[in-house]
Design a protein around this motif. Sequence first.
Motif, PDB file in Angstrom:
ATOM      1  N   HIS A 467       0.802  -1.226   0.000  1.00  0.00           N
ATOM      2  CA  HIS A 467       0.000   0.000   0.000  1.00  0.00           C
ATOM      3  C   HIS A 467       0.836   1.279   0.000  1.00  0.00           C
ATOM      4  O   HIS A 467       0.285   2.366  -0.096  1.00  0.00           O
ATOM      5  CB  HIS A 467      -0.927   0.015   1.208  1.00  0.00           C
ATOM      6  CG  HIS A 467      -2.032  -0.989   1.110  1.00  0.00           C
ATOM      7  ND1 HIS A 467      -2.804  -1.357   2.207  1.00  0.00           N
ATOM      8  CD2 HIS A 467      -2.491  -1.722   0.061  1.00  0.00           C
ATOM      9  CE1 HIS A 467      -3.694  -2.265   1.824  1.00  0.00           C
ATOM     10  NE2 HIS A 467      -3.512  -2.500   0.537  1.00  0.00           N
ATOM     11  N   GLY A 468       2.139   1.170   0.148  1.00  0.00           N
ATOM     12  CA  GLY A 468       2.975   2.364   0.204  1.00  0.00           C
ATOM     13  C   GLY A 468       2.963   3.144  -1.096  1.00  0.00           C
ATOM     14  O   GLY A 468       2.976   2.570  -2.185  1.00  0.00           O
ATOM     15  N   LYS A 469       2.929   4.471  -0.990  1.00  0.00           N
ATOM     16  CA  LYS A 469       2.928   5.348  -2.157  1.00  0.00           C
ATOM     17  C   LYS A 469       4.092   6.332  -2.051  1.00  0.00           C
ATOM     18  O   LYS A 469       4.305   6.926  -0.995  1.00  0.00           O
ATOM     19  CB  LYS A 469       1.615   6.129  -2.248  1.00  0.00           C
ATOM     20  CG  LYS A 469       0.363   5.268  -2.307  1.00  0.00           C
ATOM     21  CD  LYS A 469       0.302   4.449  -3.578  1.00  0.00           C
ATOM     22  CE  LYS A 469      -0.988   3.623  -3.628  1.00  0.00           C
ATOM     23  NZ  LYS A 469      -0.999   2.700  -4.798  1.00  0.00           N
ATOM     24  N   PRO A 470       4.829   6.558  -3.129  1.00  0.00           N
ATOM     25  CA  PRO A 470       5.922   7.525  -3.066  1.00  0.00           C
ATOM     26  C   PRO A 470       5.394   8.949  -2.951  1.00  0.00           C
ATOM     27  O   PRO A 470       4.275   9.252  -3.367  1.00  0.00           O
ATOM     28  CB  PRO A 470       6.646   7.318  -4.401  1.00  0.00           C
ATOM     29  CG  PRO A 470       5.597   6.794  -5.326  1.00  0.00           C
ATOM     30  CD  PRO A 470       4.701   5.942  -4.466  1.00  0.00           C
ATOM     31  N   ILE A 471       6.207   9.817  -2.391  1.00  0.00           N
ATOM     32  CA  ILE A 471       5.889  11.245  -2.319  1.00  0.00           C
ATOM     33  C   ILE A 471       6.478  11.890  -3.566  1.00  0.00           C
ATOM     34  O   ILE A 471       7.654  12.279  -3.606  1.00  0.00           O
ATOM     35  CB  ILE A 471       6.471  11.871  -1.047  1.00  0.00           C
ATOM     36  CG1 ILE A 471       6.040  11.092   0.194  1.00  0.00           C
ATOM     37  CG2 ILE A 471       6.042  13.337  -0.926  1.00  0.00           C
ATOM     38  CD1 ILE A 471       6.793  11.487   1.451  1.00  0.00           C
ATOM     39  N   LEU A 472       5.675  12.000  -4.591  1.00  0.00           N
ATOM     40  CA  LEU A 472       6.171  12.470  -5.881  1.00  0.00           C
ATOM     41  C   LEU A 472       6.600  13.932  -5.832  1.00  0.00           C
ATOM     42  O   LEU A 472       7.431  14.364  -6.644  1.00  0.00           O
ATOM     43  CB  LEU A 472       5.103  12.252  -6.956  1.00  0.00           C
ATOM     44  CG  LEU A 472       4.716  10.786  -7.203  1.00  0.00           C
ATOM     45  CD1 LEU A 472       3.637  10.692  -8.271  1.00  0.00           C
ATOM     46  CD2 LEU A 472       5.934   9.963  -7.604  1.00  0.00           C
ATOM     47  N   ASP A 473       6.050  14.691  -4.894  1.00  0.00           N
ATOM     48  CA  ASP A 473       6.436  16.103  -4.777  1.00  0.00           C
ATOM     49  C   ASP A 473       7.896  16.275  -4.393  1.00  0.00           C
ATOM     50  O   ASP A 473       8.451  17.380  -4.539  1.00  0.00           O
ATOM     51  CB  ASP A 473       5.568  16.803  -3.726  1.00  0.00           C
ATOM     52  CG  ASP A 473       4.134  17.007  -4.187  1.00  0.00           C
ATOM     53  OD1 ASP A 473       3.887  16.899  -5.416  1.00  0.00           O
ATOM     54  OD2 ASP A 473       3.266  17.265  -3.333  1.00  0.00           O
ATOM     55  N   LEU A 474       8.533  15.220  -3.893  1.00  0.00           N
ATOM     56  CA  LEU A 474       9.943  15.316  -3.524  1.00  0.00           C
ATOM     57  C   LEU A 474      10.868  15.352  -4.718  1.00  0.00           C
ATOM     58  O   LEU A 474      12.027  15.760  -4.602  1.00  0.00           O
ATOM     59  CB  LEU A 474      10.343  14.125  -2.645  1.00  0.00           C
ATOM     60  CG  LEU A 474       9.722  14.018  -1.259  1.00  0.00           C
ATOM     61  CD1 LEU A 474      10.186  12.730  -0.591  1.00  0.00           C
ATOM     62  CD2 LEU A 474      10.112  15.219  -0.405  1.00  0.00           C
ATOM     63  N   PHE A 475      10.377  14.934  -5.869  1.00  0.00           N
ATOM     64  CA  PHE A 475      11.255  14.724  -7.006  1.00  0.00           C
ATOM     65  C   PHE A 475      11.134  15.839  -8.039  1.00  0.00           C
ATOM     66  O   PHE A 475      10.051  16.300  -8.369  1.00  0.00           O
ATOM     67  CB  PHE A 475      10.939  13.377  -7.669  1.00  0.00           C
ATOM     68  CG  PHE A 475      11.228  12.205  -6.773  1.00  0.00           C
ATOM     69  CD1 PHE A 475      12.497  11.659  -6.706  1.00  0.00           C
ATOM     70  CD2 PHE A 475      10.236  11.697  -5.955  1.00  0.00           C
ATOM     71  CE1 PHE A 475      12.762  10.603  -5.860  1.00  0.00           C
ATOM     72  CE2 PHE A 475      10.495  10.639  -5.103  1.00  0.00           C
ATOM     73  CZ  PHE A 475      11.773  10.092  -5.053  1.00  0.00           C
ATOM     74  N   GLY A 476      12.295  16.269  -8.525  1.00  0.00           N
ATOM     75  CA  GLY A 476      12.328  17.226  -9.608  1.00  0.00           C
ATOM     76  C   GLY A 476      12.297  16.507 -10.936  1.00  0.00           C
ATOM     77  O   GLY A 476      11.817  15.373 -11.046  1.00  0.00           O
ATOM     78  N   LYS A 477      12.825  17.121 -11.951  1.00  0.00           N
ATOM     79  CA  LYS A 477      12.846  16.511 -13.275  1.00  0.00           C
ATOM     80  C   LYS A 477      13.878  15.386 -13.300  1.00  0.00           C
ATOM     81  O   LYS A 477      14.969  15.530 -12.738  1.00  0.00           O
ATOM     82  CB  LYS A 477      13.181  17.564 -14.343  1.00  0.00           C
ATOM     83  CG  LYS A 477      12.126  18.641 -14.505  1.00  0.00           C
ATOM     84  CD  LYS A 477      12.535  19.632 -15.573  1.00  0.00           C
ATOM     85  CE  LYS A 477      11.458  20.715 -15.731  1.00  0.00           C
ATOM     86  NZ  LYS A 477      11.842  21.722 -16.739  1.00  0.00           N
TER      87      LYS A 477
END
Length: 482
Positions: A467-477
């Motif tokens: 069920h874990g989801k990555p925190i996509l806001d942490l990543f740039g291009k």
Amino acid sequence: MKENNTRREFIKKMSAASLAASATSIPLASFLSSCSKGPSSLPSTADTVILLWMAGGMAHTETFDPKAYVPYEKGVESKRVLSTFPKIPTVVDGLHFSKGLESIAGVMDKGAIIRSYKSADLGHILHTRHQYHWHTCYEPPQSVQAPHIGAWIAKELGPVNPVIPPFIAMGQRFTVGEAEELKAFHSAGFLGTEFGPFLIPDPAGGLDSVRPPKGMSLKRFEARYKLYKELANKSSFMQEGSDYQKESLMRSMEQSYRLLNSPEAKVFDLSEEPKEVYDTYNTGRFGLGCLLAKRLAQNGGRFISVSTEYEPFLGWDTHENGHTRAKKMKELVDRPIAQLVKDLDESGHLDHTLIILASEFSRDAIMEGRPGETVKDQVDQPDIIEDEKFYGMHRHFTDGSSILLWGGGIEKGLVYGKTADERPCSSIENPVVIDQVHQSIYHALGIHPETEYTIEGRPFYTTPDGHGKPILDLFGKPIKKV
């Protein structure tokens, strides 16, 4: 007697290198039916991970999330004390750390900070339970031995350099404090011995971990190695373990032997560093661990952990004298961490090396646990402070904590999440839990979020139930690899 000591030393070294994760109690006859989905549909942004582990519970309000500063004076009310250090600016506009972290503050334009990590509610707070949870993503106890995140990464991606162990853990001894509890998560668990950690308790002696004992010729070493294999083959583990376990153990032994005999062993020799570089890192075992982590990241390391070491009532485990102890810990970690970031950036390795700084939970002067879920106090704190030993953060606080990240595709200068400015200094914006942290690391490495193995007839995922989801806001291009 000297000969016997040399024999014991040799066996001990080979055991540390190849038997680190052999302890597992489950039958694995048809082991590891993989449902790995392969590379993620998104491009990976990292191929190496360095975990800088602040063992013992680092107070967020004393380090990377300072609140109102209350200087020490006799007669001050405990409830007024939120931070015992004044704020200092970082190179990121509007982002402040606490005094004593000037070097790390100077490299935050290359990284990001999560200010809203919430540790799990595990009942009565014990350090090793929370450390187990952080490193494996699973709450103890488990019916099977859960792998360390470094073991998952080693299994899914393999080594960068076939000679360098894909999972190396530095700085933690198993002869102090809660040794067996610490060993429980320094393991590959059901994944197999070959993916367990190569343990280096003291980075200053890292070369000793990967070469024959002093005075032993290569011919004698090879004879000892053959003897060791024969002993291993006759052990109860090799007689009763599954084919997978036995094969994994033998592969681990072969990998260890290959490293001990290889030119790459020089990577572990810190004496090869120029004196000024060595001195910059040398604040103690942790600082030299950062130096060795740099060398490993530049020469084919995959997952590297450096710990300030957990030993009860020492290090970040500040049950009294919280302010003075925190000051000393900052002196230990500030300069080498910043230098690690700078050196990897200058060599071009930071782009694809994800550095993570974290701790099992935070601390507060007043509250043990979190609002609404307080637990038994483990520290006596007077309402009025008449002795400086009560000045500082020493109760275990699980409702807010900071995690720092650099490199590996992380958005530069990002501040994610927020804690309250008044007590309780809990996470109030974008709260983050451990499965999000793990899945964000896997996301950076391109490991599919649904990766799992069938254990005891049921799927076992990298995060509980997948069920874990990555925190996509942490990543740039995404950064194009060359």
